[in-house]
Design a protein around this motif. Structure first.
Motif, short mmCIF file in Angstrom:
data_model
loop_
_atom_site.label_atom_id
_atom_site.label_comp_id
_atom_site.label_asym_id
_atom_site.label_seq_id
_atom_site.Cartn_x
_atom_site.Cartn_y
_atom_site.Cartn_z
N GLU A 99 -30.91 2.06 37.43
CA GLU A 99 -30.10 2.67 36.37
C GLU A 99 -30.93 2.91 35.11
O GLU A 99 -30.89 4.00 34.52
N ASN A 100 -31.68 1.89 34.70
CA ASN A 100 -32.48 2.03 33.48
C ASN A 100 -33.62 3.03 33.67
O ASN A 100 -33.95 3.77 32.74
N ASN B 181 -24.86 -2.32 31.02
CA ASN B 181 -25.28 -1.50 29.88
C ASN B 181 -25.57 -0.04 30.23
O ASN B 181 -25.06 0.87 29.57
N PRO B 182 -26.38 0.25 31.26
CA PRO B 182 -26.63 1.66 31.60
C PRO B 182 -25.36 2.39 32.04
O PRO B 182 -25.19 3.58 31.73
N SER C 184 -33.67 0.66 27.52
CA SER C 184 -33.73 0.66 28.99
C SER C 184 -35.06 0.11 29.47
O SER C 184 -35.12 -0.67 30.43
N THR D 224 -29.92 -2.49 38.48
CA THR D 224 -30.29 -2.54 37.06
C THR D 224 -31.58 -1.78 36.79
O THR D 224 -31.66 -0.97 35.85
N GLU E 293 -34.98 -3.64 29.06
CA GLU E 293 -34.13 -4.37 29.99
C GLU E 293 -34.71 -4.42 31.40
O GLU E 293 -34.39 -5.34 32.16
#
Length: 305
Positions: free
Chosen positions: A37-38, A282-283, A63, A34, A66
């Protein structure tokens, strides 16, 4: 018979010794992915001139949000999986609750701001550069954070006033509003009412904004004569709409009536969806469904190599 509680015990998930290591590994992998990715999305948006648009300005800030959102919950959650000492101090619990509620409420409003951006882009394309200028986007973003901070501060001011007796066990894996309301030995009706009203405002007002924006977008897109034009218009909204459905569907019923939802055992599993699974997805949704982001990311890291 009231005593001042100095710490709480987070019960988390009951697991065996074998399951603990498996759960820890899964949580660690999800957290690292996570954050990575962000971070890659932020780096891609910052280093590509073609992505210097309001849509990606909000995506970059989502991003950033998160990364902190998962960092408030998951590290402590991973430590508790392997540790026998699952205590969290009263001050630590209130701090975790404050930041978590701030980030959740900010994300609600930020997703609504992103929906408004798509509405202006599709329904008022000629006025889009004039309306969604850099100053207005910065003001929208500041408003999102102010809404989150204000809501969290008000909620926390009522919850911190509650009295807690000898019941110091929280049947959850982090300090959330619902378990704290339920273990309080004082009258929590006012705190519950304030929390319900604020949750209704912070969830329903952005949700109405999102629904209204997409209804207008739908009518505008249906008027486009070519199927290719309609497909192109829908493709710019599909990623955001998927994120909205995932985030709102997993949090709406939990925070619309928190004390009631806490009585269900499945509440912890629902919480895992919006604290671990949704931030992880999400990403990927934006990278897989958005050609411009995929191309820019490939271009960024190909050039770096």
């Amino acid at each position: 018979n009231e005593t001042k509680v100095t710490y709480f015990i987070l019960l988390g998930f009951p697991t065996t010794a074998e399951q603990q290591l498996l759960l820890f590994s899964a949580l660690l992998l999800a957290y690292l992915l996570t954050v990575l990715e962000n971070f890659l999305i932020i780096l891609t948006i910052r280093n590509n001139h073609s992505l210097q648009k309001p849509m990606y300005f909000f995506l970059g800030n989502l991003s950033f949000l998160e990364i902190w959102y998962v960092s408030v919950i998951e590290p402590k959650m991973m430590v508790d999986v392997l540790s026998h000492d699952k205590r969290i101090s009263f001050q630590g619990c209130m701090t975790q609750l404050h930041f978590f509620v701030t980030f959740v409420c900010t994300e609600y409003v930020l997703l609504a701001a992103m929906a408004y951006d798509r509405f202006v882009a599709i329904c008022k394309p000629l006025r889009y550069p004039l309306i969604m200028n850099h100053r207005f986007c910065a003001q929208l973003l500041a408003g999102c954070w102010m809404c989150g901070l204000t809501t969290s501060s008000i909620k926390l001011s009522f919850i911190a006033r509650l009295s807690f007796c000898d019941v110091d066990r929280i049947n959850h894996y982090f300090c959330d509003i619902s378990p704290l309301l339920n273990i309080s030995c004082s009258d929590s009706s006012l705190a519950e009412l304030v929390d319900f009203i604020l949750a209704l405002l912070v969830i329903m007002v952005p949700l109405c904004t999102v629904v209204t924006s997409y209804v207008c977008i739908l009518f505008t897109v249906l008027k486009i004569p070519s199927s290719q034009g309609r497909q192109k218009a829908f493709s710019t909204c599909s990623s955001h709409l998927t994120m909205v459905v995932l985030f709102y569907s997993t949090t709406l019923f939990t925070y619309a009536h928190p004390k009631l939802m806490y009585t269900y055992r499945s509440n912890k599993l629902v919480s895992v969806l919006y604290t671990v699974v949704v931030p992880l997805l999400n990403p990927l949704i934006y990278c897989l469904r958005n050609k411009e982001v995929r191309f820019s990311m490939r271009k960024t890291f190909t050039c770096r190599r």
